[in-house]
Design an enzyme around this catalytic site. Structure first.
Site, short mmCIF file in Angstrom:
data_model
loop_
_atom_site.label_atom_id
_atom_site.label_comp_id
_atom_site.label_asym_id
_atom_site.label_seq_id
_atom_site.Cartn_x
_atom_site.Cartn_y
_atom_site.Cartn_z
N LYS A 140 0.83 -1.20 0.00
CA LYS A 140 0.00 0.00 0.00
C LYS A 140 0.86 1.25 0.00
CE LYS A 140 -3.98 -1.77 2.65
NZ LYS A 140 -5.00 -1.54 1.60
N ARG A 190 -10.47 -11.35 1.76
CA ARG A 190 -11.32 -12.40 1.18
C ARG A 190 -10.63 -13.75 1.26
NH1 ARG A 190 -11.58 -9.12 -4.37
NH2 ARG A 190 -11.24 -7.47 -2.84
N1 BES Z 1 -8.19 -3.61 4.27
C1 BES Z 1 -8.36 -3.19 2.94
C2 BES Z 1 -9.64 -2.40 2.71
C3 BES Z 1 -9.78 -1.10 3.45
C4 BES Z 1 -9.40 0.08 2.86
C5 BES Z 1 -10.32 -1.08 4.70
C6 BES Z 1 -9.54 1.27 3.54
C7 BES Z 1 -10.48 0.11 5.39
C8 BES Z 1 -10.08 1.30 4.81
C9 BES Z 1 -8.38 -4.40 2.01
O1 BES Z 1 -7.61 -5.47 2.43
C10 BES Z 1 -7.83 -3.96 0.70
O2 BES Z 1 -6.69 -3.61 0.67
N2 BES Z 1 -8.65 -4.00 -0.34
C11 BES Z 1 -8.23 -3.60 -1.63
C12 BES Z 1 -8.74 -4.63 -2.60
C13 BES Z 1 -8.18 -4.51 -3.99
C14 BES Z 1 -6.70 -4.78 -3.98
C15 BES Z 1 -8.89 -5.47 -4.89
C16 BES Z 1 -8.83 -2.24 -1.91
O3 BES Z 1 -9.93 -1.96 -1.45
O4 BES Z 1 -8.16 -1.43 -2.54
MN MN Z 2 -5.61 -5.31 1.82
#
Ligand code: BES
Ligand code: MN
Ligand code: ZN
Length: 493
Positions: A271, A345
């Site tokens: 990230k 997931r």
């Molecule tokens: N934990 C994150 C989602 C999230 C983002 C929760 C902001 C709370 C605040 C999740 O694991 C994630 O990173 N999701 C990605 C999925 C994508 C890579 C398909 C996302 O939402 O960008």
């Molecule tokens: Mn994630």
């Protein structure tokens, strides 16, 4: 330690405290037991309220000092005839606590005498007091502006005995919410999978049966999906199973499953740095499930319930799962890991399969801070609701309105399901930007058979919400009150 808050009840007679608080409706003098308190000041209501421009509107306060023994605050409660929703009482408790804290009072009498003030309503007010009082400041060594002492509040009510019972019952749910907030607020260096599991194990004191599964066991069960997320971290995974047996022996349990990523760096698909610290809250689903189990056990709910949480840390390392890797879930489904940041997931895939396989539950509801896309869609006001069952979905929507933890239903369909097919494996864990929350939900549904199921995407509501009347903390503990409501209103005998 923050100052302690204690709440007790008493009858209307014999009110005596340095600060007394009464309520007045819009355009009206205080009534009932509040009228008696007011008349002890010997002040003329119309003169005083007019000169202070006090109209009894919600949020207005009339502060009277130096009349009789102590200080009197009259709080406006808005229109008298307003049929307030139940959660208005919770909010009223929250703003009441703020008023008391601002007044720097330590011993307070509050008169609650009005037609709608049932024991259940006053229990909501008491819940609001406690929820607003909550602070996560254990790491502050310097605290300016702290009130000096503990706060003792006496609620003067029509039926103290019945009100005490209602407050204790609702109090168990407050404790669940506060536990969830504590777990979410705790930084990941302190709360790893092992430490989280230890916190869950503490629920055994309330009669919850807690099992902690370690990686060797998870390996044996075939949880290649959950385990691949944990493999980049020095801290081993845990799967925690919490069982509350308050219902009929052998009756199918209600099942709750939570995403517990104690920290989500994104892994190899790392990230960006901005706001990454908030990913300490990526276990908000697991926290809500743990808080709910505490609530159900604390109030001895007459139901069987099981909570299953998958606890992992998502880190990049020489041993981390890579984009393109293919893993096999407990169900036998093969998954191509396209993006290691779509890890929630992967954790839930095995936790869901395990839960339905072992417990054959009446329904299965999972909570997860699953996608940033749900924040794009719904902001911080509603959590996303996905379900394969209209009845369960409607029950959840209603419970959300009652508890003021609101949900908005989003679609599932074969067309969306098709998008998660993989070139090399059965399915892939990431698709691309369009309908990001829906494709995540479709992925989860691949691990759900015929059981009524709902997925709550709480990425926008678990933490980082703006302050409300009942929450001044980074985390609201979203989901505990909602699911307790669901159980109470639809599944208790
Ligand atoms: N934990 C994150 C989602 C999230 C983002 C929760 C902001 C709370 C605040 C999740 O694991 C994630 O990173 N999701 C990605 C999925 C994508 C890579 C398909 C996302 O939402 O960008
Ligand atoms: Mn994630
Ligand atoms: Zn995540």
């Amino acid at each position: 330690m923050p100052n302690k808050l204690s709440i007790q009840t008493a009858a209307f007679a014999g009110v005596s405290a340095p600060l007394t608080i009464i309520y007045a409706a819009e355009g009206q003098a205080p009534t009932g037991a509040a009228a008696a308190i007011w008349s002890a000041t010997s002040l003329d209501w119309h003169t005083v309220s007019a000169s202070a421009a006090f109209k009894g509107k919600q949020g207005q306060a009339l502060d009277i000092i130096g009349q009789g023994a102590g200080r009197l605050i009259v709080l406006g409660k808005g229109k008298a005839d307003e049929k307030a929703p139940f959660n208005a009482w919770t909010d009223r408790g929250g703003s009441l606590f703020a008023k008391i804290a601002a007044a720097r009072a330590e011993s307070v009498a509050v008169i609650v005498d009005e037609p709608g003030a049932t024991p259940a309503a006053i229990a909501e007010l008491a819940a609001g007091l406690r929820l607003r009082h909550y602070k996560f400041d254990k790491y502050k060594t310097v605290r300016p502006d702290e009130p000096a002492g503990d706060i003792a509040i006496t609620l003067h009510v029509a039926d103290p005995t019945a009100t005490d019972t209602a407050i204790a019952n609702r109090g168990a749910v407050v404790e669940g919410t506060l536990l969830a907030r504590d777990l979410i607020n705790e930084p990941a260096n302190v709360l790893g999978p092992v430490e989280f599991a230890a916190r869950a194990a503490e629920l055994s004191a309330l009669g919850v049966d807690v099992e902690i599964l370690e990686p060797a066991e998870l390996e044996k069960l075939g949880m290649g999906s959950l385990l691949c997320v944990a493999q980049g971290s020095d801290r081993p995974a845990r799967l925690v199973v919490m069982q509350w047996r308050g219902g009929d022996v052998g009756a199918a349990p209600l099942a709750f499953v939570g995403k517990g990523v104690v920290f989500d760096t994104g892994g190899i698909s790392i990230k960006p740095a901005a706001s990454m610290e908030e990913m300490k809250g990526d276990m908000g689903g697991a926290a809500a499930v743990t808080g709910l189990m505490r609530a159900l056990a604390g109030r001895k709910a007459p139901v069987n319930a099981v909570g299953v949480i998958g606890l992992v840390e998502n880190m990049p390392s020489g041993n981390a799962v890579r984009p393109g890797d293919i893993v096999t879930a407990m169900s036998g489904t093969t998954i191509e890991v396209i993006n290691t940041d779509a890890e929630g997931r992967l954790v839930l895939a095995d936790a869901l399969w395990y839960t339905q396989d072992r417990f054959k539950p009446r329904f299965m509801i999972n909570l997860a801070t699953l996608t940033g896309a749900v924040i794009v869609a719904l902001g911080h006001e509603h959590a996303g609701l996905f379900s394969n069952n209209d009845e369960l979905a409607i029950q959840l929507l209603n419970a959300g309105l009652t508890a003021n933890e609101k949900l908005w239903r989003m679609p599932l369909s074969p067309a969306y399901d098709k998008l998660i097919e993989s070139k090399f494996a059965d399915i892939r864990n990431s698709v691309g930007r369009p309908a990001g929350s829906i494709t995540a939900a479709q992925f989860l549904q691949r691990f759900v058979n015929n059981v009524p199921w709902a997925h709550l995407d709480i990425a926008g509501t678990a933490f980082g919400t703006s302050a409300t009347e009942i929450n001044a903390s980074w985390s609201a503990g979203f989901g505990v009150a909602l699911l307790d409501r669901l159980v109470r209103d639809y599944y208790q005998g």
